[in-house]
Write an enzyme that holds these catalytic residues in place. Structure first.
Site: not given
Length: 279
Positions: A2-3, A92, A111
């Site tokens: 994500p930016e 998660h 992750r």
């Protein structure tokens, strides 16, 4: 990853739902993400009130009472999603926040490259995560004169320079490729070889592309969703990113001769550009 537009979209979604709310409970379902979580996090957050939610670079900043700020980073695959119903946690869902207004916020990170920290609000600018960060690209301080000064003598490519968080924060790989296309600058051009005219074109294109992406809810390519769980839509407007071999939008180039949009690797990241329009 994500930016800036994705993190800004999530921050705005969280602010709309949570400003003024009080944390009733935090379920800490593992001791670490990229780094160990703050000690006694659940107890330290219980009954704390949300004062403000904002973004710095690619970090979500949740300002609490008692002069502390909760810092979240999504890493490569993190999601922060709001719901209003109790559900069995996903495997998660590493942090689950329960609020007094019935909102439930889940920090999901398959992750585990994300992070969470709790720091003094006053000390935030000096925190190791923030002390070396550059300018925010959407602020008034990002000007052609600033970039011209920072680019002078640089022997790295302009694309690599735009990803340098010490210079300008949050632009990211996708939006650097898009901004360079709209400014007509090749990603291979050395930053120090950019002309004043090119830099004058580039600065407003950076801001325009980022603002358009924010208005579209960001870009959903793999893991990213908005705070309400909806996908972003800016990926439908890409001019060059992830479009190798295709004609750039509005291009009159002969695709049989040019082979369309090119893809190269710079600093381990994919860059996409039109070899005709970008020089």
């Amino acid at each position: 990853m994500p930016e800036l537009p994705e993190v800004e979209t999530i921050s705005r979604g969280l602010a709309k739902a949570l400003n003024g709310a009080r944390i009733k409970q935090v379920d800490v379902r593992r001791p670490d993400l990229r780094f160990p979580l703050p000690k006694n996090l659940a107890a330290r957050l219980k009954d704390r009130r949300i004062q403000e939610i904002a973004r710095r670079a690619k970090y979500i900043l949740i300002t609490l009472d008692k002069n502390e700020t909760l810092v979240l980073h999504l890493g490569m695959s993190g999601r922060v999603v709001i719901s209003y119903k109790e559900e069995e946690p996903d495997k998660h869902d590493h942090l689950v926040f329960h609020f007094n207004n019935k909102a439930i916020v889940r920090f999901n990170d398959p992750r585990r490259f994300g992070l969470c920290d709790l720091v003094s609000t006053d000390a935030l600018p000096r925190h190791r995560l923030f002390q070396h960060l550059g300018l925010e690209p959407l602020g008034g301080n990002l000007t052609p004169a600033f970039l011209e000064k920072k680019f002078k003598g640089k022997k790295t490519s302009i694309k690599t320079a735009l990803l340098d968080q010490r210079l300008v924060v949050g632009v990211g790989n996708i939006y650097a490729s898009e901004a360079l296309f709209h400014a007509g600058i090749s990603p291979k051009r050395l930053a120090g070889k950019c002309t004043q005219e090119q830099i004058v074109k580039l600065v407003p294109m950076i801001k325009k592309v980022l603002n358009k992406a924010i208005n579209a809810g960001g870009s959903s390519l793999r893991d990213y969703v908005q705070a309400d769980g909806e996908l972003g839509n800016f990926q439908n407007n890409f001019a060059v990113y992830d479009r190798a071999g295709k004609a750039c939008r509005g291009c009159t180039c002969n695709i049989k001769k040019t082979r369309g949009i090119r893809r190269i690797t710079q600093g381990g990241r994919s860059s996409f550009y039109c070899p005709v329009k970008q020089i």
